[in-house]
Design a protein around this motif. Structure first.
Motif: not given
Length: 412
Positions: A291-294, A296-309, A359-364
């Motif tokens: 839901r969150r963007e930064a 120009g992208k969703r947070l899911a698509d930034l950094g290593a977030n796919f790997d973290i999840i 990790h969830a805290v970091q995402m928020f």
């Protein structure tokens, strides 16, 4: 060879669905409303709104016969196995009020087991019956401020026989639940034996009415700056507290026998709920990532977030399987064989859940450490759980000793 079945049984499935639905649709939506009342008036009483929320939910659970699931080996409960109960406890771990709504919260479950297994008929009538009905709360007092209580043979609170009474002197702290105005009874680990007695025969368990004269509440202990009112974890002082000798459980020197019967199930119940915490944190993390963007992208698509999840999902699945195996080992009724498995999951589950929650805290971001999500509260609970019922190092020591025993005839 006994088949190890860790799956959900047919009889459990409808119960699990009912518990999961109630947690998701009725309990979680009221958690924050309940907690927001704590700062109104006396922190150590329940406001009318808190009572309405909690008792309303408990009434619904009782009416739906969703009650006392933890009684895994008793005609008083559902008769579920520990493996079956694990699935229910995981769901309860997703909500702050989850366990209490179903009368499955610590330290009451462990204390009720003590009363049922080791209590007299009088104990069962006075304390077990209202605890099973969810009418009162209880506390378990073991840890002390002046000794390293991770080695329970250090417990020093004196308990001396004087006629028809025992007299208790000393201090206890981290007495969880003693702040609750409904807390009516304590089960207390005390020292009755001399230095000449074997180490594990020096201690006893005694039942103490919380209203007994001579018990002083010194202060609520804070967990990362929070007092956890109105439940609390208090520091208490006992000064010449007289308790009838009939309230000593089983007899002098049998405290460790009772504590091991109590702490094994309690430890694994905490782990089951911790996995529920981890699932809730991962759910919140994924929702935020989509839901969150930064930039120009969703947070899911930034950094290593796919790997973290992905890693969080894998870690939760591994922890759940280990928890279920430990539960299965308990169901085989061999405490010695189950002990190293309980110790393994007691280390793994809180650490996995803590990692996922972090990790969830970091995402928020900043919101993750605020009161606007349950994550900060969950994180402090899980970090505390790495100390409760034995710190990580003690459980790792037990696991390693058991492993090394396979390769040597020497005492490890």
């Amino acid at each position: 060879m006994t088949t190890m079945d860790l799956g959900m049984t047919d009889r459990l499935k409808p119960i699990h669905e009912a518990v999961a639905t109630m947690v998701r649709e009725e309990i979680i939506p009221l958690d924050e409303a309940f907690l927001s009342e704590v700062s109104k008036g006396d922190r150590w009483t329940y406001t009318p709104r808190q009572t309405e929320i909690l008792e309303g939910l408990k009434t619904k659970a009782r009416e739906r016969k969703l009650w006392n699931f933890w009684l895994t080996d008793s005609a008083r409960g559902y008769g579920l196995s520990t493996v079956e109960y694990a699935y229910l406890a995981e769901e309860m771990g997703k909500a702050h009020l989850g366990a209490e709504v179903f009368n499955c919260s610590a330290p009451d479950t462990g204390n009720m087991e003590v009363f049922e297994r080791y209590g007299t008929d009088a104990h069962k009538e006075q304390w077990l019956t209202p605890l099973l009905a969810g009418q009162i709360r209880s506390a378990y007092l073991m840890t002390e401020p002046d000794v390293a209580s991770s080695d329970a043979t250090n417990i020093a609170m004196r308990c001396k026989r004087d006629g028809d009474d025992y007299v208790l002197n000393g201090e206890k702290w981290w007495a969880s639940g003693t702040g609750d105005p409904r807390c009516a009874v304590y089960i207390v680990m005390v020292r009755t034996g001399s230095d000449e007695e074997p180490k594990h025969k020096r201690h006893s368990m005694i039942v103490v009415d919380a209203r007994t004269p001579g018990i002083e509440k010194l202060r609520p202990m804070q967990v990362y700056g929070e007092d956890d009112a109105p439940h609390g974890h208090w520091h208490l002082r006992f000064t010449d507290v007289r308790v009838p000798a009939r309230d000593l459980l089983l007899g002098e020197g049998r405290g460790f026998e009772i504590s091991q019967g109590r702490l094994g199930p309690g430890r694994i119940h905490h782990c089951m709920r911790a996995i529920g915490n981890a699932e809730r944190a991962l759910e919140l993390m994924c929702q935020r990532a989509l839901r969150r963007e930064a930039f120009g992208k969703r947070l899911a698509d930034l950094g290593a977030n796919f790997d973290i999840i992905a890693e969080c999902r894998s870690d939760i699945e591994m922890a759940r399987l280990l928890c279920l195996k430990a539960a299965w080992m308990m169901d085989q009724k061999d405490p010695k064989a189950a002990a190293p498995w309980i110790s393994q999951i007691k280390v793994v589950a809180p650490n996995v859940a803590l990692k996922v929650t972090d990790h969830a805290v970091q995402m928020f971001g900043g919101q993750g450490i605020s009161q606007d999500t349950p994550l900060a509260r969950m994180w402090t609970h899980l970090r505390t759980l790495r100390l409760a019922d034995g710190p990580d190092a003690v459980h790792r020591r037990q696991v390693a000793r058991n492993e090394l025993r396979k390769y040597t005839q020497e005492k490890v």
